[in-house]
Write a protein that holds these residues in place. Structure first.
Motif, PDB file in Angstrom:
ATOM      1  N   LEU A   1       0.831  -1.203   0.000  1.00  0.00           N
ATOM      2  CA  LEU A   1       0.000   0.000   0.000  1.00  0.00           C
ATOM      3  C   LEU A   1       0.869   1.258   0.000  1.00  0.00           C
ATOM      4  O   LEU A   1       0.614   2.216  -0.738  1.00  0.00           O
ATOM      5  N   GLU A   2       1.956   1.216   0.798  1.00  0.00           N
ATOM      6  CA  GLU A   2       2.854   2.365   0.831  1.00  0.00           C
ATOM      7  C   GLU A   2       3.472   2.608  -0.532  1.00  0.00           C
ATOM      8  O   GLU A   2       3.559   3.744  -0.998  1.00  0.00           O
ATOM      9  N   ARG A   3       3.883   1.525  -1.177  1.00  0.00           N
ATOM     10  CA  ARG A   3       4.470   1.636  -2.508  1.00  0.00           C
ATOM     11  C   ARG A   3       3.482   2.274  -3.468  1.00  0.00           C
ATOM     12  O   ARG A   3       3.835   3.150  -4.262  1.00  0.00           O
ATOM     13  N   PHE A   4       2.207   1.820  -3.395  1.00  0.00           N
ATOM     14  CA  PHE A   4       1.179   2.322  -4.310  1.00  0.00           C
ATOM     15  C   PHE A   4       0.973   3.816  -4.107  1.00  0.00           C
ATOM     16  O   PHE A   4       0.999   4.605  -5.046  1.00  0.00           O
ATOM     17  N   LEU A   5       0.796   4.227  -2.835  1.00  0.00           N
ATOM     18  CA  LEU A   5       0.527   5.633  -2.559  1.00  0.00           C
ATOM     19  C   LEU A   5       1.740   6.503  -2.862  1.00  0.00           C
ATOM     20  O   LEU A   5       1.600   7.626  -3.341  1.00  0.00           O
ATOM     21  N   ASN A   6       2.943   5.971  -2.592  1.00  0.00           N
ATOM     22  CA  ASN A   6       4.168   6.712  -2.859  1.00  0.00           C
ATOM     23  C   ASN A   6       4.244   7.189  -4.290  1.00  0.00           C
ATOM     24  O   ASN A   6       4.703   8.284  -4.565  1.00  0.00           O
TER      25      ASN A   6
ATOM     26  N   ILE B   1       2.019   8.056  -6.355  1.00  0.00           N
ATOM     27  CA  ILE B   1       1.106   9.065  -6.863  1.00  0.00           C
ATOM     28  C   ILE B   1       1.608  10.482  -6.582  1.00  0.00           C
ATOM     29  O   ILE B   1       1.733  11.284  -7.496  1.00  0.00           O
TER      30      ILE B   1
ATOM     31  N   ASN C   1       6.321  10.956  -7.059  1.00  0.00           N
ATOM     32  CA  ASN C   1       5.817  11.043  -8.432  1.00  0.00           C
ATOM     33  C   ASN C   1       6.980  11.016  -9.419  1.00  0.00           C
ATOM     34  O   ASN C   1       7.931  11.782  -9.291  1.00  0.00           O
TER      35      ASN C   1
ATOM     36  N   SER D   1       1.869  -3.603  -7.249  1.00  0.00           N
ATOM     37  CA  SER D   1       1.187  -2.416  -6.744  1.00  0.00           C
ATOM     38  C   SER D   1       2.078  -1.188  -6.885  1.00  0.00           C
ATOM     39  O   SER D   1       1.596  -0.086  -7.139  1.00  0.00           O
ATOM     40  N   ASP D   2       3.393  -1.400  -6.741  1.00  0.00           N
ATOM     41  CA  ASP D   2       4.320  -0.291  -6.962  1.00  0.00           C
ATOM     42  C   ASP D   2       4.230   0.220  -8.391  1.00  0.00           C
ATOM     43  O   ASP D   2       4.125   1.428  -8.640  1.00  0.00           O
TER      44      ASP D   2
ATOM     45  N   GLY E   1       1.018   2.164  -8.863  1.00  0.00           N
ATOM     46  CA  GLY E   1       1.093   3.515  -8.308  1.00  0.00           C
ATOM     47  C   GLY E   1       1.940   4.423  -9.157  1.00  0.00           C
ATOM     48  O   GLY E   1       1.555   5.559  -9.469  1.00  0.00           O
TER      49      GLY E   1
END
Lengths: 248, 212
Positions: free
Chosen positions: B9-14, B16, B20, B133-134, B137
Protein backbone atom coordinates in the motif's frame (compact mmCIF):
# COMPACT_ATOMS: atom_id res chain seq x y z
CA UNK A 1 27.35 17.93 -56.37
CA UNK A 2 23.85 16.68 -55.69
CA UNK A 3 25.40 14.26 -53.22
CA UNK A 4 27.22 16.98 -51.31
CA UNK A 5 23.99 18.96 -51.12
CA UNK A 6 22.15 16.03 -49.55
CA UNK A 7 24.91 15.45 -47.01
CA UNK A 8 25.02 19.13 -46.02
CA UNK A 9 21.23 19.19 -45.75
CA UNK A 10 21.20 16.17 -43.44
CA UNK A 11 23.98 17.63 -41.32
CA UNK A 12 22.45 21.08 -40.89
CA UNK A 13 18.96 19.81 -40.33
CA UNK A 14 19.97 17.30 -37.62
CA UNK A 15 22.40 19.56 -35.79
CA UNK A 16 20.49 22.83 -35.83
CA UNK A 17 16.95 22.78 -37.19
CA UNK A 18 15.76 19.52 -35.71
CA UNK A 19 18.12 19.53 -32.76
CA UNK A 20 17.72 16.26 -30.83
CA UNK A 21 17.27 17.91 -27.44
CA UNK A 22 15.39 21.05 -28.32
CA UNK A 23 13.13 19.74 -31.06
CA UNK A 24 12.64 16.02 -30.49
CA UNK A 25 13.05 16.06 -26.68
CA UNK A 26 15.40 13.09 -26.57
CA UNK A 27 18.30 12.99 -24.16
CA UNK A 28 16.59 15.30 -21.68
CA UNK A 29 17.86 13.42 -18.62
CA UNK A 30 21.59 14.17 -19.20
CA UNK A 31 20.58 17.60 -20.50
CA UNK A 32 19.10 18.41 -17.08
CA UNK A 33 21.44 16.24 -15.02
CA UNK A 34 24.95 16.87 -16.36
CA UNK A 35 24.66 20.49 -17.46
CA UNK A 36 26.04 22.08 -14.29
CA UNK A 37 29.60 22.69 -15.50
CA UNK A 38 30.83 23.35 -19.01
CA UNK A 39 33.72 20.86 -18.96
CA UNK A 40 31.52 18.00 -17.72
CA UNK A 41 28.87 18.87 -20.28
CA UNK A 42 31.44 18.93 -23.08
CA UNK A 43 32.84 15.55 -22.03
CA UNK A 44 29.37 14.07 -21.86
CA UNK A 45 28.54 15.48 -25.27
CA UNK A 46 31.69 13.97 -26.79
CA UNK A 47 30.96 10.58 -25.23
CA UNK A 48 27.39 10.65 -26.50
CA UNK A 49 28.52 11.68 -29.98
CA UNK A 50 31.04 8.87 -30.12
CA UNK A 51 28.64 6.20 -28.83
CA UNK A 52 25.95 7.46 -31.17
CA UNK A 53 28.19 7.19 -34.22
CA UNK A 54 29.38 3.69 -33.32
CA UNK A 55 25.86 2.51 -32.49
CA UNK A 56 24.48 4.06 -35.67
CA UNK A 57 27.03 2.28 -37.86
CA UNK A 58 26.36 -1.05 -36.16
CA UNK A 59 22.60 -0.70 -36.21
CA UNK A 60 22.68 0.39 -39.85
CA UNK A 61 24.59 -2.79 -40.69
CA UNK A 62 22.24 -5.00 -38.66
CA UNK A 63 19.15 -3.39 -40.14
CA UNK A 64 20.39 -3.42 -43.71
CA UNK A 65 21.79 -6.95 -43.82
CA UNK A 66 19.63 -8.81 -41.31
CA UNK A 67 16.48 -7.12 -40.10
CA UNK A 68 14.76 -5.24 -42.89
CA UNK A 69 12.10 -7.05 -44.93
CA UNK A 70 13.93 -9.05 -47.58
CA UNK A 71 17.39 -8.40 -46.13
CA UNK A 72 20.17 -10.13 -48.08
CA UNK A 73 21.74 -12.30 -45.36
CA UNK A 74 18.42 -13.40 -43.91
CA UNK A 75 17.04 -14.21 -47.34
CA UNK A 76 20.17 -16.21 -48.21
CA UNK A 77 19.97 -18.25 -45.00
CA UNK A 78 16.24 -18.74 -45.45
CA UNK A 79 16.66 -20.05 -48.99
CA UNK A 80 19.54 -22.26 -47.90
CA UNK A 81 17.34 -23.85 -45.24
CA UNK A 82 14.26 -24.43 -47.39
CA UNK A 83 15.13 -24.14 -51.07
CA UNK A 84 12.41 -23.03 -53.42
CA UNK A 85 10.55 -20.96 -50.85
CA UNK A 86 8.84 -18.06 -52.57
CA UNK A 87 8.31 -15.69 -49.63
CA UNK A 88 11.05 -13.81 -47.78
CA UNK A 89 11.52 -13.31 -44.08
CA UNK A 90 10.81 -10.13 -42.17
CA UNK A 91 12.72 -9.89 -38.90
CA UNK A 92 11.86 -6.25 -38.23
CA UNK A 93 9.90 -7.22 -35.12
CA UNK A 94 13.28 -7.84 -33.47
CA UNK A 95 14.47 -4.27 -34.16
CA UNK A 96 14.19 -2.85 -30.67
CA UNK A 97 15.84 -5.77 -28.91
CA UNK A 98 18.76 -5.78 -31.34
CA UNK A 99 19.25 -2.01 -31.05
CA UNK A 100 19.33 -2.16 -27.27
CA UNK A 101 21.94 -4.90 -27.48
CA UNK A 102 24.02 -2.87 -29.92
CA UNK A 103 23.85 0.27 -27.81
CA UNK A 104 24.66 -1.55 -24.57
CA UNK A 105 27.71 -3.17 -26.11
CA UNK A 106 28.94 0.08 -27.68
CA UNK A 107 28.71 1.76 -24.29
CA UNK A 108 30.70 -1.08 -22.74
CA UNK A 109 33.34 -0.63 -25.44
CA UNK A 110 33.62 3.10 -24.84
CA UNK A 111 33.75 2.55 -21.08
CA UNK A 112 36.64 0.11 -21.36
CA UNK A 113 38.47 2.41 -23.77
CA UNK A 114 38.09 5.50 -21.60
CA UNK A 115 39.06 3.61 -18.44
CA UNK A 116 42.23 2.36 -20.08
CA UNK A 117 43.42 5.53 -21.80
CA UNK A 118 41.79 8.44 -19.93
CA UNK A 119 41.48 7.34 -16.28
CA UNK A 120 41.01 10.93 -15.05
CA UNK A 121 38.12 11.54 -17.42
CA UNK A 122 36.69 8.17 -16.44
CA UNK A 123 36.62 9.11 -12.75
CA UNK A 124 34.99 12.47 -13.46
CA UNK A 125 32.19 10.76 -15.40
CA UNK A 126 31.32 8.41 -12.58
CA UNK A 127 27.88 6.93 -12.98
CA UNK A 128 27.00 8.91 -16.10
CA UNK A 129 28.98 6.81 -18.54
CA UNK A 130 26.98 3.56 -18.11
CA UNK A 131 23.85 5.70 -18.09
CA UNK A 132 24.46 6.55 -21.75
CA UNK A 133 22.90 3.12 -22.40
CA UNK A 134 19.55 4.52 -21.37
CA UNK A 135 20.05 7.81 -23.20
CA UNK A 136 17.04 8.10 -25.46
CA UNK A 137 18.99 10.14 -28.01
CA UNK A 138 21.03 7.15 -29.14
CA UNK A 139 18.10 4.79 -29.50
CA UNK A 140 16.27 7.60 -31.27
CA UNK A 141 19.11 7.93 -33.80
CA UNK A 142 19.00 4.17 -34.43
CA UNK A 143 15.23 4.28 -34.92
CA UNK A 144 15.43 7.19 -37.36
CA UNK A 145 18.04 5.34 -39.38
CA UNK A 146 15.82 2.24 -39.35
CA UNK A 147 12.95 4.36 -40.66
CA UNK A 148 15.12 5.59 -43.52
CA UNK A 149 16.17 2.08 -44.49
CA UNK A 150 13.10 -0.08 -44.19
CA UNK A 151 10.34 2.51 -43.95
CA UNK A 152 10.76 3.81 -47.50
CA UNK A 153 8.80 2.07 -50.24
CA UNK A 154 11.33 2.25 -53.06
CA UNK A 155 14.94 1.46 -52.41
CA UNK A 156 15.96 4.63 -54.25
CA UNK A 157 15.70 6.92 -51.25
CA UNK A 158 17.06 4.49 -48.68
CA UNK A 159 19.98 5.78 -46.66
CA UNK A 160 23.41 4.28 -47.16
CA UNK A 161 25.97 3.94 -44.41
CA UNK A 162 27.40 7.38 -45.23
CA UNK A 163 24.16 9.22 -44.60
CA UNK A 164 23.49 7.23 -41.44
CA UNK A 165 26.92 8.16 -40.12
CA UNK A 166 26.50 11.84 -40.97
CA UNK A 167 23.09 11.81 -39.29
CA UNK A 168 24.46 10.27 -36.08
CA UNK A 169 27.60 12.41 -35.99
CA UNK A 170 25.77 15.69 -36.44
CA UNK A 171 22.98 14.62 -34.14
CA UNK A 172 25.60 14.09 -31.46
CA UNK A 173 27.22 17.44 -32.25
CA UNK A 174 23.84 19.13 -31.95
CA UNK A 175 23.37 17.46 -28.58
CA UNK A 176 26.82 18.68 -27.48
CA UNK A 177 26.01 22.19 -28.64
CA UNK A 178 22.74 22.29 -26.72
CA UNK A 179 24.16 20.85 -23.51
CA UNK A 180 27.25 23.12 -23.56
CA UNK A 181 25.12 26.24 -24.11
CA UNK A 182 22.89 25.11 -21.25
CA UNK A 183 25.89 24.52 -18.95
CA UNK A 184 27.27 27.95 -19.78
CA UNK A 185 23.97 29.58 -18.85
CA UNK A 186 23.67 27.54 -15.66
CA UNK A 187 27.17 28.54 -14.51
CA UNK A 188 26.09 32.18 -14.71
CA UNK A 189 22.79 31.31 -13.08
CA UNK A 190 24.55 30.44 -9.83
CA UNK A 191 24.90 34.18 -9.17
CA UNK A 192 21.24 34.91 -9.84
CA UNK A 193 18.36 35.23 -7.45
CA UNK A 194 16.03 32.46 -8.58
CA UNK A 195 12.73 31.81 -6.74
CA UNK A 196 13.21 28.93 -4.29
CA UNK A 197 10.62 26.62 -5.80
CA UNK A 198 12.04 27.05 -9.31
CA UNK A 199 15.64 26.34 -8.26
CA UNK A 200 17.39 23.51 -10.08
CA UNK A 201 15.34 21.66 -12.67
CA UNK A 202 12.47 24.15 -12.86
CA UNK A 203 14.51 27.10 -14.06
CA UNK A 204 16.58 24.79 -16.26
CA UNK A 205 13.45 23.67 -18.09
CA UNK A 206 12.25 27.24 -18.55
CA UNK A 207 15.64 28.28 -19.95
CA UNK A 208 15.55 25.24 -22.22
CA UNK A 209 12.18 26.51 -23.47
CA UNK A 210 13.68 29.89 -24.36
CA UNK A 211 16.63 28.11 -25.99
CA UNK A 212 14.21 26.01 -28.03
CA UNK A 213 12.47 29.20 -29.08
CA UNK A 214 15.83 30.52 -30.26
CA UNK A 215 16.59 27.33 -32.16
CA UNK A 216 13.21 27.55 -33.90
CA UNK A 217 14.74 30.51 -35.72
CA UNK A 218 16.78 28.03 -37.74
CA UNK A 219 13.60 26.62 -39.23
CA UNK A 220 13.85 28.53 -42.51
CA UNK A 221 17.53 27.88 -43.09
CA UNK A 222 16.97 24.56 -44.86
CA UNK A 223 14.87 26.09 -47.62
CA UNK A 224 17.54 28.68 -48.33
CA UNK A 225 20.28 26.09 -48.19
CA UNK A 226 18.47 23.81 -50.59
CA UNK A 227 17.93 26.66 -53.01
CA UNK A 228 21.55 27.66 -52.77
CA UNK A 229 23.00 24.18 -53.01
CA UNK A 230 21.17 22.65 -55.91
CA UNK A 231 21.78 24.99 -58.90
CA UNK A 232 25.12 26.66 -58.13
CA UNK A 233 27.05 24.72 -55.54
CA UNK A 234 30.17 26.86 -55.83
CA UNK A 235 28.41 29.88 -54.32
CA UNK A 236 27.44 28.04 -51.14
CA UNK A 237 28.86 30.31 -48.46
CA UNK A 238 27.56 33.47 -50.06
CA UNK A 239 24.04 32.10 -50.51
CA UNK A 240 23.94 30.84 -46.94
CA UNK A 241 24.79 34.29 -45.69
CA UNK A 242 22.10 35.90 -47.81
CA UNK A 243 19.29 33.50 -47.00
CA UNK A 244 19.91 33.06 -43.29
CA UNK A 245 16.82 35.20 -42.61
CA UNK A 246 14.18 33.86 -44.98
CA UNK A 247 11.18 35.90 -46.00
CA UNK A 248 12.44 38.80 -43.89
CA UNK B 1 15.76 -6.50 6.20
CA UNK B 2 12.33 -7.38 4.91
CA UNK B 3 10.71 -5.29 7.61
CA UNK B 4 12.39 -2.09 6.41
CA UNK B 5 10.95 -2.53 2.94
CA UNK B 6 7.79 -0.52 2.28
CA UNK B 7 4.56 -2.51 2.06
CA UNK B 8 2.39 -2.79 -1.03
CA UNK B 9 0.00 0.00 0.00
CA UNK B 10 2.85 2.36 0.83
CA UNK B 11 4.47 1.64 -2.51
CA UNK B 12 1.18 2.32 -4.31
CA UNK B 13 0.53 5.63 -2.56
CA UNK B 14 4.17 6.71 -2.86
CA UNK B 15 3.98 6.61 -6.62
CA UNK B 16 1.11 9.07 -6.86
CA UNK B 17 2.54 12.12 -5.16
CA UNK B 18 5.44 11.69 -2.70
CA UNK B 19 7.58 9.92 -5.29
CA UNK B 20 5.82 11.04 -8.43
CA UNK B 21 8.10 9.94 -11.28
CA UNK B 22 7.84 13.20 -13.22
CA UNK B 23 7.56 15.95 -10.63
CA UNK B 24 9.63 14.46 -7.82
CA UNK B 25 12.14 12.08 -9.36
CA UNK B 26 12.42 13.91 -12.71
CA UNK B 27 12.49 10.62 -14.57
CA UNK B 28 11.09 9.88 -17.98
CA UNK B 29 11.10 13.49 -19.08
CA UNK B 30 11.57 12.79 -22.77
CA UNK B 31 8.12 11.28 -23.43
CA UNK B 32 6.60 13.67 -20.91
CA UNK B 33 7.67 16.64 -22.97
CA UNK B 34 7.18 15.09 -26.37
CA UNK B 35 3.68 13.62 -26.28
CA UNK B 36 1.86 16.19 -24.17
CA UNK B 37 0.77 18.48 -26.99
CA UNK B 38 -2.65 16.82 -26.75
CA UNK B 39 -4.54 14.99 -24.02
CA UNK B 40 -5.41 12.01 -26.23
CA UNK B 41 -1.82 11.24 -27.21
CA UNK B 42 -0.63 11.80 -23.65
CA UNK B 43 -3.14 9.27 -22.34
CA UNK B 44 -2.25 6.69 -24.97
CA UNK B 45 1.39 7.10 -24.04
CA UNK B 46 0.58 6.79 -20.33
CA UNK B 47 -1.37 3.61 -21.05
CA UNK B 48 1.46 2.06 -23.04
CA UNK B 49 3.98 3.01 -20.38
CA UNK B 50 1.72 1.56 -17.66
CA UNK B 51 1.42 -1.74 -19.54
CA UNK B 52 5.18 -2.03 -19.98
CA UNK B 53 5.91 -0.92 -16.42
CA UNK B 54 3.50 -3.37 -14.79
CA UNK B 55 4.50 -6.32 -16.97
CA UNK B 56 8.23 -5.79 -16.61
CA UNK B 57 7.98 -5.12 -12.88
CA UNK B 58 6.09 -8.39 -12.37
CA UNK B 59 8.51 -10.21 -14.62
CA UNK B 60 11.66 -8.95 -12.86
CA UNK B 61 10.07 -9.71 -9.52
CA UNK B 62 9.40 -13.29 -10.64
CA UNK B 63 12.94 -13.89 -11.87
CA UNK B 64 14.75 -11.90 -9.17
CA UNK B 65 16.21 -15.03 -7.60
CA UNK B 66 18.08 -16.02 -10.75
CA UNK B 67 19.60 -12.64 -11.61
CA UNK B 68 23.36 -12.26 -11.58
CA UNK B 69 24.19 -8.80 -10.21
CA UNK B 70 26.38 -7.66 -13.07
CA UNK B 71 23.92 -8.77 -15.73
CA UNK B 72 20.76 -7.40 -14.18
CA UNK B 73 20.52 -4.11 -16.09
CA UNK B 74 20.90 -5.99 -19.36
CA UNK B 75 18.17 -8.43 -18.37
CA UNK B 76 15.86 -5.57 -17.34
CA UNK B 77 16.40 -3.81 -20.63
CA UNK B 78 15.72 -6.93 -22.64
CA UNK B 79 12.54 -7.64 -20.65
CA UNK B 80 11.38 -4.08 -21.20
CA UNK B 81 12.25 -4.24 -24.90
CA UNK B 82 10.13 -7.36 -25.29
CA UNK B 83 7.06 -5.76 -23.73
CA UNK B 84 7.59 -2.54 -25.66
CA UNK B 85 7.60 -4.54 -28.89
CA UNK B 86 4.27 -6.06 -27.84
CA UNK B 87 2.80 -2.64 -27.01
CA UNK B 88 4.11 -1.13 -30.25
CA UNK B 89 2.65 -3.91 -32.41
CA UNK B 90 -0.66 -3.62 -30.56
CA UNK B 91 -0.86 0.13 -31.19
CA UNK B 92 0.09 -0.34 -34.84
CA UNK B 93 -2.62 -2.97 -35.24
CA UNK B 94 -5.55 -1.30 -33.47
CA UNK B 95 -4.79 2.44 -33.25
CA UNK B 96 -2.87 3.15 -36.44
CA UNK B 97 -3.31 6.93 -36.53
CA UNK B 98 -2.32 7.29 -32.88
CA UNK B 99 0.67 5.04 -33.45
CA UNK B 100 1.70 7.27 -36.37
CA UNK B 101 1.30 10.37 -34.23
CA UNK B 102 3.37 9.02 -31.33
CA UNK B 103 6.06 8.01 -33.79
CA UNK B 104 9.37 6.99 -32.25
CA UNK B 105 8.29 7.73 -28.70
CA UNK B 106 6.62 4.33 -28.21
CA UNK B 107 9.87 2.42 -28.86
CA UNK B 108 11.63 5.00 -26.72
CA UNK B 109 9.74 3.60 -23.71
CA UNK B 110 12.58 1.04 -23.62
CA UNK B 111 14.97 3.68 -22.36
CA UNK B 112 12.42 5.41 -20.12
CA UNK B 113 14.30 5.80 -16.86
CA UNK B 114 11.15 5.30 -14.77
CA UNK B 115 10.90 1.64 -15.68
CA UNK B 116 14.56 0.75 -15.18
CA UNK B 117 14.48 2.69 -11.92
CA UNK B 118 11.44 0.80 -10.58
CA UNK B 119 12.96 -2.55 -11.59
CA UNK B 120 16.12 -1.62 -9.77
CA UNK B 121 14.58 -0.06 -6.66
CA UNK B 122 11.57 -2.23 -6.00
CA UNK B 123 10.81 -5.28 -8.03
CA UNK B 124 14.26 -6.85 -7.95
CA UNK B 125 14.00 -6.97 -4.16
CA UNK B 126 10.35 -7.52 -3.28
CA UNK B 127 7.69 -10.15 -4.07
CA UNK B 128 5.32 -10.01 -7.02
CA UNK B 129 2.33 -8.44 -5.28
CA UNK B 130 4.33 -5.49 -3.91
CA UNK B 131 6.06 -5.02 -7.25
CA UNK B 132 2.73 -4.96 -9.08
CA UNK B 133 1.19 -2.42 -6.74
CA UNK B 134 4.32 -0.29 -6.96
CA UNK B 135 4.13 -0.34 -10.75
CA UNK B 136 0.43 0.54 -10.57
CA UNK B 137 1.09 3.52 -8.31
CA UNK B 138 4.00 4.76 -10.39
CA UNK B 139 2.10 4.50 -13.64
CA UNK B 140 -0.88 6.28 -12.09
CA UNK B 141 1.44 9.08 -10.96
CA UNK B 142 3.04 9.21 -14.40
CA UNK B 143 -0.38 9.34 -16.07
CA UNK B 144 -1.59 12.14 -13.79
CA UNK B 145 1.55 14.17 -14.44
CA UNK B 146 1.16 13.71 -18.19
CA UNK B 147 -2.52 14.63 -17.95
CA UNK B 148 -1.77 17.86 -16.07
CA UNK B 149 0.88 19.03 -18.53
CA UNK B 150 -1.17 18.01 -21.56
CA UNK B 151 -4.27 19.79 -20.25
CA UNK B 152 -2.45 23.08 -19.82
CA UNK B 153 -0.76 22.84 -23.20
CA UNK B 154 -3.75 21.72 -25.22
CA UNK B 155 -6.15 24.25 -23.70
CA UNK B 156 -3.73 27.13 -24.24
CA UNK B 157 -2.70 26.04 -27.71
CA UNK B 158 -6.08 25.21 -29.25
CA UNK B 159 -8.72 26.23 -26.72
CA UNK B 160 -9.95 22.63 -26.58
CA UNK B 161 -9.50 19.82 -24.08
CA UNK B 162 -9.23 16.33 -25.60
CA UNK B 163 -10.94 17.71 -28.71
CA UNK B 164 -13.82 19.38 -26.85
CA UNK B 165 -14.06 23.16 -27.07
CA UNK B 166 -13.70 24.67 -23.58
CA UNK B 167 -12.61 28.24 -24.22
CA UNK B 168 -14.70 30.77 -26.22
CA UNK B 169 -14.02 31.06 -29.94
CA UNK B 170 -12.41 34.45 -29.45
CA UNK B 171 -9.48 32.76 -27.71
CA UNK B 172 -6.30 33.60 -29.61
CA UNK B 173 -4.60 30.25 -29.97
CA UNK B 174 -1.08 30.25 -28.59
CA UNK B 175 0.46 27.94 -31.13
CA UNK B 176 3.81 28.04 -29.38
CA UNK B 177 2.37 26.05 -26.48
CA UNK B 178 1.96 23.07 -28.78
CA UNK B 179 5.55 23.42 -29.99
CA UNK B 180 8.78 22.48 -28.16
CA UNK B 181 9.27 25.81 -26.30
CA UNK B 182 5.79 25.56 -24.81
CA UNK B 183 6.52 22.06 -23.57
CA UNK B 184 9.68 23.11 -21.74
CA UNK B 185 8.17 26.25 -20.23
CA UNK B 186 4.92 24.57 -19.11
CA UNK B 187 6.84 21.72 -17.54
CA UNK B 188 9.20 24.11 -15.74
CA UNK B 189 6.38 26.27 -14.37
CA UNK B 190 4.30 23.28 -13.25
CA UNK B 191 7.36 21.84 -11.52
CA UNK B 192 7.79 25.14 -9.71
CA UNK B 193 4.11 25.12 -8.77
CA UNK B 194 4.29 21.61 -7.33
CA UNK B 195 7.41 22.50 -5.34
CA UNK B 196 5.79 25.69 -4.07
CA UNK B 197 2.57 23.97 -2.97
CA UNK B 198 4.39 21.15 -1.19
CA UNK B 199 6.78 23.57 0.56
CA UNK B 200 3.78 25.62 1.69
CA UNK B 201 1.97 22.56 2.97
CA UNK B 202 5.07 21.52 4.87
CA UNK B 203 5.42 24.90 6.59
CA UNK B 204 1.69 24.97 7.41
CA UNK B 205 1.90 21.48 8.88
CA UNK B 206 4.98 22.27 10.95
CA UNK B 207 3.50 25.52 12.25
CA UNK B 208 0.28 23.66 13.18
CA UNK B 209 2.37 21.01 14.91
CA UNK B 210 4.31 23.57 16.95
CA UNK B 211 1.08 25.37 17.94
CA UNK B 212 -0.22 22.12 19.36
Amino acid sequence: MEYLGTIVMIAVSTALINNFVLHYFVGICPFIGVSRRVDMAFGMGCAVTFVMTVAAALSWAFTFFLLQPGAPVTAWVWHAINPGAAETVDLSVLNYIVYIFVIASSVQLVEMYVRKFFPKLYRSFGVFLPLITTNCAILFACLEIMKHISGVTEGVHAWGLDKALIFALFGGLGFTLAIVIMAGIREELDYCDVPVSLKGPGITLIIAGILALAFMGFAGVDAGLRKGLSPKPEAVSQVVKETAWPRG
Amino acid sequence: MAKEMPTALERFLNGILPENPVYRQLLGLCPTLAVTSGVASAMTMAGATAFVLICSNVMTSLIRGFLKPHLRILIYTLTIATFVTIADRFLAAYMWSMSKQLGPYVPLIIVNCVIVCRCEVCSSKQPVFVAASDALGQSLGFGLALLSIASVREVLATGAWAGLRVLPDTWPNCGAMGLPPGAFITMGLLLGLVNWVSARRKTLKSSAGSAK
